[in-house]
Write an enzyme that holds these catalytic residues in place. Structure first.
Site, PDB file in Angstrom:
ATOM      1  N   HIS A 101      29.893  41.255  45.876  1.00  0.00           N
ATOM      2  CA  HIS A 101      30.794  40.907  46.984  1.00  0.00           C
ATOM      3  C   HIS A 101      32.252  41.196  46.612  1.00  0.00           C
ATOM      4  O   HIS A 101      33.154  40.559  47.136  1.00  0.00           O
ATOM      5  CB  HIS A 101      30.664  39.431  47.388  1.00  0.00           C
ATOM      6  CG  HIS A 101      29.250  38.974  47.575  1.00  0.00           C
ATOM      7  ND1 HIS A 101      28.618  38.982  48.794  1.00  0.00           N
ATOM      8  CD2 HIS A 101      28.325  38.528  46.678  1.00  0.00           C
ATOM      9  CE1 HIS A 101      27.369  38.544  48.643  1.00  0.00           C
ATOM     10  NE2 HIS A 101      27.166  38.268  47.370  1.00  0.00           N
ATOM     11  N   SER A 158      54.007  61.429  46.320  1.00  0.00           N
ATOM     12  CA  SER A 158      54.352  61.186  47.714  1.00  0.00           C
ATOM     13  C   SER A 158      55.607  61.982  48.055  1.00  0.00           C
ATOM     14  O   SER A 158      56.437  62.247  47.185  1.00  0.00           O
ATOM     15  CB  SER A 158      54.615  59.691  47.900  1.00  0.00           C
ATOM     16  OG  SER A 158      55.503  59.470  48.965  1.00  0.00           O
ATOM     17  N   LYS A 207      55.110  56.988  43.477  1.00  0.00           N
ATOM     18  CA  LYS A 207      53.680  57.056  43.783  1.00  0.00           C
ATOM     19  C   LYS A 207      52.899  58.028  42.909  1.00  0.00           C
ATOM     20  O   LYS A 207      53.374  59.093  42.535  1.00  0.00           O
ATOM     21  CB  LYS A 207      53.463  57.463  45.249  1.00  0.00           C
ATOM     22  CG  LYS A 207      53.835  56.408  46.266  1.00  0.00           C
ATOM     23  CD  LYS A 207      53.067  55.103  46.123  1.00  0.00           C
ATOM     24  CE  LYS A 207      51.633  55.205  46.587  1.00  0.00           C
ATOM     25  NZ  LYS A 207      51.480  55.447  48.015  1.00  0.00           N
TER      26      LYS A 207
END
Ligand code: ARG
Length: 458
Positions: free
Chosen positions: A156, A277, A283
């Site tokens: 999960h 980016s 990034k």
């Protein structure tokens, strides 16, 4: 240009209709298989006395020269041709004259295309399989380097129990082994030759289909001529095998994307497989993994497209079936590209063991082991389970963890606790004591590595 079938018609095919109908822009990639099939056909026709040995030799010479010229770039495909089969046949007749017009005896484009596509897929899949083998080997090697890297195993997406990074990525190796099985299985079933089924009903000539099948490396012939020309099950089987393979790659990519985030930072992708980016200078994006995850959808699309095309088609050949090629070719190309980029992307990624270990220290992933500790001291599992649940709740409200809970607190919870509890619930112990077959313990991980080595040796 006059169509080969122009005899029956009094008007030219409309230009737009002609372009719409033509498949050469995508079926030209089967030129090699088309020529090989035609060479086998010419040999068979001569061996059965259906055409002369002299014509057969001329045909084979002509086809061989066409193959060479396409290979070395001196012969370009004529995009006005209806398809690759028509293009090669008309080029042959251009080169060798009347003998070329005898090649299509006892044959139809319907069995020709069914043959070509099988041969094309056979060759492509050999390559795809070898790429998957090499990926499996890369995962095995990466696992072997990381048998000591403890990370949280999840269910999960909640921290569950400690595993090693080796064990985690070997799970993917097992999936890829099954993918190889599915693809090999589909190839085996596909490897029956349809050539000689002709348009749909067979032929009045005394042909030898086994001769052609053997010459072209098939295991057998398709036993029913109507089925031989209208079956595309092999495309569907391969498309579904590719879909499962892409789903596996996509799940792996999803984890790679998560692991590359600052929140996880379990791995760092090499700069060679990351992008930046246009606006945010900080990034470093896992574009390759995202794109592979994204491309999974188009392979599913190819499968559903072809299933839908075939559904409701009456026997035998229908022009709808020309749609098989764009679907299967797109899937073959996509799978090839994804495998080409995935393997080096994962091989060059650095594994940040310390971050994995830090993440493992939080989240009570040794709680099951604490319960098992009590069980081994005689407590029934359900009782131990409840007691550990309460212990976890206590730790959470007191901002501590199981491995740091003071010993008198343990004693208060149960008389069964001894000083050895701390050793028994250390992350290393949790992993090392997983002795069950197939578990995350060191013996099992080594067994998996050996299993893969044996698989690859076969
Ligand atoms: N280009 C066709 C295809 O890809 C070849 C078979 C055409 N046969 C026919 N009877 N029109 O399916």
């Amino acid at each position: 240009m006059d169509k080969m079938w122009a005899g029956r018609f009094s008007q030219q095919l409309d230009k737009i209709a002609d372009d719409f109908n033509s498949s050469i822009r995508f079926d030209c990639r089967m030129y090699k298989q088309d020529i090989e099939g035609s060479i086998a056909h010419a040999l068979m026709l001569a061996s059965k006395g259906i055409i002369s040995a002299d014509d057969s030799a001329k045909i084979i010479d002509g086809l061989t020269s066409i193959l060479e010229d396409i290979d070395n770039g001196t012969l370009a495909f004529d995009m006005n041709a209806e398809d690759i089969h028509m293009f090669i046949e008309s080029e042959l007749t251009k080169r060798i004259g009347d003998a070329g017009k005898r090649l299509h005896t006892a044959r139809s484009r319907n069995d020709q295309v069914a043959l070509d596509i099988r041969m094309y897929l056979r060759a492509e899949n050999e390559q795809i399989l070898s790429k998957i083998y090499s990926l499996i080997a890369a995962l095995r090697d990466k696992a072997a380097e990381n048998t000591d890297a403890i990370m949280p195993g999840y269910t999960h997406l909640q921290r569950a129990q400690p595993v090693t990074f080796a064990h985690h990525i070997l799970a993917y190796a097992m999936m890829f082994i099954r993918d190889c099985g599915r693809i090999s299985d589909a190839i085996k079933r596909m490897n029956s030759s349809p050539i000689g089924c002709c348009a749909l009903a067979g032929t009045t000539y005394n042909t030898d289909r086994y001769f052609e099948a053997q010459h072209l490396g098939f295991d057998s012939i398709t036993m029913n001529s109507i089925d031989g020309v209208s079956d595309r099950d092999f495309c569907l089987e391969l498309l579904s095998a590719y879909s499962v393979l892409m789903m596996h790659l996509s799940r792996f990519c999803e984890e790679i994307v998560m692991w590359s985030s600052w929140e996880f930072k379990f791995i760092e992708l090499s700069d060679s497989y990351s992008t930046g980016s246009s606006i945010m200078p900080q990034k470093k994006n896992p574009d390759m993994a995202e794109l592979i995850r994204g491309k999974c959808g188009r392979v599913y699309g190819d499968l559903v497209a072809l299933l839908t095309t075939l559904k409701g088609l009456p026997l035998a050949y229908n022009k709808d079936m020309q749609e098989d090629k764009e679907a299967i070719f797109d899937a073959v190309d996509t799978v090839n590209m994804c495998l080409d980029v995935f393997e080096p992307m994962i091989s060059t990624a650095s594994v940040l063991k310390d971050n994995m270990l830090t993440a493992s220290r939080k989240g009570f992933i040794n709680a099951t082991d604490l319960a098992d500790y009590l069980v081994k001291k005689g407590m029934p599992f359900r009782v131990a389970y409840k007691l550990v649940g309460e212990t976890v709740a206590y730790c959470i409200s007191n901002n501590t963890v199981l491995e740091e809970l003071p010993f008198d607190k343990y004693k208060e919870l149960s008389e069964l606790f001894d000083e050895d509890v701390y050793d028994e619930i250390s992350l290393e112990a949790c992993v090392n004591k997983r002795i069950s077959q197939g578990g995350t313990g060191p013996k099992s991980v080594q067994d998996q590595i050996d299993y893969i080595t044996e698989f690859l040796a076969k």
